[in-house]
Design a protein around this motif. Sequence first.
Motif, short mmCIF file in Angstrom:
data_model
loop_
_atom_site.label_atom_id
_atom_site.label_comp_id
_atom_site.label_asym_id
_atom_site.label_seq_id
_atom_site.Cartn_x
_atom_site.Cartn_y
_atom_site.Cartn_z
N HIS A 241 0.85 -1.17 0.00
CA HIS A 241 0.00 0.00 0.00
C HIS A 241 0.89 1.23 0.00
O HIS A 241 1.58 1.49 0.97
N HIS A 357 -5.61 5.20 -5.86
CA HIS A 357 -6.18 4.57 -4.67
C HIS A 357 -7.70 4.65 -4.75
O HIS A 357 -8.36 3.66 -5.10
N THR A 405 -2.28 -1.18 -3.38
CA THR A 405 -2.21 -0.33 -4.56
C THR A 405 -1.50 -1.07 -5.71
O THR A 405 -1.14 -0.47 -6.71
#
Lengths: 436, 436
Positions: A241, A357, A405
């Motif tokens: 992430h 995101h 992500t």
Amino acid sequence: MKPISTTTTATASTETQDLTQLMQQLGQQATAAARQLRSASGKAKALALRLMADALTEQKTILQTANELDLQAARAKNLEPAMLERLALSDKAIATMAAGLRQIADMDDPVGQVSQTRSRPNGMQVAQMRVPLGVIGIIYESRPNVTIDAAALCLKSGNATILRGGSEAIHSNLALAAIISQCLAKAGLPEHAVQVVPSTDRAAVGLLVTMTDYVDVIVPRGGKSLIERLSQEATVPLIKHLDGNCHVYVDQHAELDKAHAITLNAKTYRYGICGTMETLLVHHQIAPAFLPAVAQALQAKGVELRGCERSQALVEYIQPASQEDWETEYLAPILAIRIVDDIHQAIEHIGLYSSQHTEAIVTENLSAARQFQIEVDSSSVMVNLPTCFADGFEYGLGAEIGISTNRLHARGPVGLEGLTTYKWVLQGDGQLRGEA
Amino acid sequence: MKPISTTTTATASTETQDLTQLMQQLGQQATAAARQLRSASGKAKALALRLMADALTEQKTILQTANELDLQAARAKNLEPAMLERLALSDKAIATMAAGLRQIADMDDPVGQVSQTRSRPNGMQVAQMRVPLGVIGIIYESRPNVTIDAAALCLKSGNATILRGGSEAIHSNLALAAIISQCLAKAGLPEHAVQVVPSTDRAAVGLLVTMTDYVDVIVPRGGKSLIERLSQEATVPLIKHLDGNCHVYVDQHAELDKAHAITLNAKTYRYGICGTMETLLVHHQIAPAFLPAVAQALQAKGVELRGCERSQALVEYIQPASQEDWETEYLAPILAIRIVDDIHQAIEHIGLYSSQHTEAIVTENLSAARQFQIEVDSSSVMVNLPTCFADGFEYGLGAEIGISTNRLHARGPVGLEGLTTYKWVLQGDGQLRGEA
């Protein structure tokens, strides 16, 4: 807490060797545990989780004694009160962990689920069976509750786990690990299914993320700098992430009240979470009716506003935004604002600056909603919702190990399914290839 | 064909610079094309594929003229006849490519498919939408038909492609690329959606697999040495296929005729494919009845047999197997044979030596089948089928870009879905977070 390296290089090299051996041992134990976990029943895994929930409360004193060692060290280091609070295993924190364990115990077990079943013309049956990933390494910072959360999610999905928490929480984490191992054994599961790295040496992280023979995936939970460093070092795949530079676009066909409420919620629900809106894009036709009121409400909440020239012309206290503002994930009460010509320019801005995101459009127009949802290439794309909804619990995943992500494997909020893979299972009756 | 590097370093460095610029340009063009492809209709993509099928036949002469340049160079290098045949764009090869294109055109478009739709208690709707991965790099060896196959699969799944074929096929590949671009433009799609790297410099590969800004995934199609080299170099994720050291286990509850036929088919359908059985495991109780006959049939087909001592005691012409034999993917008419005590030992052997590609059990016993299918951790696990069925077409995927030995993302045969990812799409009506 970190072992101080001594002056002779001989000792240093022995230490390195010891650490390498230690990590290899953890890796071998985890691999062996993962093999046993593959055929563990959902019942045994749920039992282990419930036993852990009970044990946390029963062994509260042991936990809090260990935690006190960490807290003392933290106070001696003058850590900030917020950090101390996150580190503390208060009665309430322990109760929350226990409740989390029971919730995960109650969830559907993803392992063994069969899907995509199809019969082929020759009569053989082909399907996909959901199976654990294997060994998952978790690298996180000071909160000891992550030890329980992450271990529980990995166990429920049939994976063995190697946990590397922050050195500030080492005593707490080892005490939690001891409880976890007891409960695993009581439930008839391998006690090495969950292991906490007992060393606080930072080199252990470098070893963990490169043990491709033993570790199948690394889930880092921490700030951007940790993730960036690990991305450089790791040869084991990461479910990672990075940043959440999220946008809300208020379309000319937005309903004003809805747009106002969504904008406020998206920015002020919490400033520090990755789904927080960082840039507000407004269609120029709706801007005069929408922006002054929302700017006032945001300012009243203490949000600093930085905008393009057109937005400054409408609201005098908007400060000029620089190029850097479009690129920044503030995680703070600051908002960048840009007035755009149309939806096309909004999507273009997002394509340039978003971290892919979460983005949202506010509109009553179906074509605009559709265009936004198809053309914006982010892990979550929302219509008439604030970006701060980006969260596994809110999506109904029951729990979340993190938000990915990545484009490959799991994307966006990652629940139990993201911690599994699949294998193809085929049933036949002696069909042969190359024969009709 | 490869540009010979000159003696002055100045020129060499200019060359490197030129190549870097070239690759960056390809990357930028691919990224721009991928952005346009995201919202391309399934109709336009299918039309482009059908136009390509027509154009291959219509422009046969142009193709074969370019191909002749490659063939001349190959003959001058004394390449083996098998290599020359693979390189040749004969009328038949062109017709096969055209048929493949039409087949892919007819397949269901994976992009935009929405699944996992759920309504949350607050009324918002959460779902997953299948979307392209983005830009896919394909690295392959001499066969020019891969240019068409790979480009077609990537296009159908909405991805832009950068193709790096073998230098032996450079003229053929560039001629194919020209046809593809014409057809893309005719169908209203970006002509850079498919690009062939025009340089045969090997350094181009190193650049392609590290362009994380432009390339989302690399699919290498080639031998183990290529894949291993790329795994070392690549920073872009690979959908990779390493070796297929596949096992068939004949259980004591196997039906003899079925076991005989499956064993023969698994070894002799084709020696050179990754699903070919390399080691045969036989339960000791069935071995006396099963092994001599199957050994004889295999020997009659020219398969060399290498086995454990117990197998040698049953069949005199079985040669002794070494440790290395259990580890080897022969891709040749050689078979390793081991007699095991029970299913447990068979699964243990597979756990130690298998490359986790494809394994099969032959048994009439349901518990044994179930145990094998749960405990064996390979990308395909079969019951009463030969391992050589491991193939996307056989599984009903319609087409296959390759077989993945990764655990993350796509596993086993990879069809169109493996070339996509998903995004979360949420629909609301002004719901706010933190409010009931």
